[in-house]
Write an enzyme that holds these catalytic residues in place. Structure first.
Site, short mmCIF file in Angstrom:
data_model
loop_
_atom_site.label_atom_id
_atom_site.label_comp_id
_atom_site.label_asym_id
_atom_site.label_seq_id
_atom_site.Cartn_x
_atom_site.Cartn_y
_atom_site.Cartn_z
N SER A 125 -5.80 -7.11 5.26
CA SER A 125 -4.76 -7.99 4.70
C SER A 125 -5.35 -9.37 4.41
O SER A 125 -6.32 -9.46 3.66
CB SER A 125 -3.56 -8.04 5.64
OG SER A 125 -2.43 -8.60 5.01
N ASP A 180 1.00 0.24 -1.66
CA ASP A 180 0.71 -1.08 -1.08
C ASP A 180 0.53 -2.07 -2.22
O ASP A 180 -0.51 -2.12 -2.87
CB ASP A 180 -0.55 -1.02 -0.22
CG ASP A 180 -0.78 -2.31 0.55
OD1 ASP A 180 -0.03 -3.28 0.34
OD2 ASP A 180 -1.72 -2.36 1.37
N HIS A 193 1.62 -0.99 3.64
CA HIS A 193 0.62 -1.97 4.08
C HIS A 193 0.27 -1.82 5.55
O HIS A 193 -0.72 -2.40 6.00
CB HIS A 193 1.14 -3.38 3.79
CG HIS A 193 0.11 -4.45 3.91
ND1 HIS A 193 -1.05 -4.47 3.15
CD2 HIS A 193 0.04 -5.56 4.70
CE1 HIS A 193 -1.76 -5.54 3.46
NE2 HIS A 193 -1.13 -6.21 4.41
#
Length: 211
Positions: A125, A180, A193
């Site tokens: 991320s 995602d 995610h």
């Protein structure tokens, strides 16, 4: 179902991670505080994750490497200057310059302190933005020591053309789950995610194949 970015903190901590994958007690500051090892793993965690490696993909990959190469791996998370706060995702680089600089310094430390080590790296991320920003501008003598990089839920995937600029694509593995949307250049957080622990075994295998 789509979640607002500000819900990420609550959802991230509730994401499905087994106790074994978390490896809560796993060392995460070994480059700074320990001896040199043949392999050095540097990782930048996702937003809101605690510690230096986080509690999902970071410790998972670290533990996988250590199991495959016992007593030969040093794991190092990016922090504490990298705070993994939510707001930094909105910055132009997808994270802070302070975080990028800290990661850069860790790569340089590995090269100077342990010139014979093989470096592998990763990010999840916001941590992927940290890795994009740091690796792209490393001097060649440091960059050449990085054998492989794994990125989960890459927030810079679209912006940087599916690669880390100025770094070989054959040494990079980007994991973008179906659905995602951060991989499509947005900051819309979906359930996809938070699925990347399933990719940890493949990521470990990829990094080992580059050593």
């Amino acid at each position: 179902m789509k979640f607002a970015l500000l819900a990420l903190a609550a959802v991230a901590l509730a994401s499905p991670v087994t106790l074994d994958e978390r490896q809560i007690a796993i060392p995460e500051n070994e480059l700074r505080t320990g001896p040199c090892e043949p392999i050095t793993f540097i990782f930048a965690r996702a937003s809101t994750e605690p510690g230096l490696l986080g509690i999902s993909t970071g410790p998972g990959v670290c533990n996988g490497l250590k199991l495959a190469r016992p007593f030969k791996v040093a794991c190092q998370g990016v922090g504490p200057a990298y705070t993994a706060d939510l707001a930094s995702n909105f910055l132009p680089q997808g994270t802070t310059q302070v975080a990028i600089d800290e990661a850069t310094d860790l790569f340089k430390l590995a090269a100077s302190k342990c010139p014979d080590t093989q470096i592998v790296a990763g990010g999840y991320s916001q941590g992927t933005a940290v890795m994009h920003g740091a690796i792209r501008n490393l001097p060649d003598n440091v960059k050449n020591l990085i054998r492989g990089v794994v990125l989960f839920g890459d927030t810079r995937n679209k912006q940087d053309g599916g690669r880390i600029p100025n770094f070989p694509t054959d040494r990079t593995k980007i994991y973008c789950a179906l659905g995602d949307l951060v991989c499509e250049g947005t900051l819309v957080i979906t359930a996809a995610h938070f699925t990347y622990t399933v990719n940890v075994p493949g990521a470990v295998a990829f990094l080992l194949s580059k050593l």
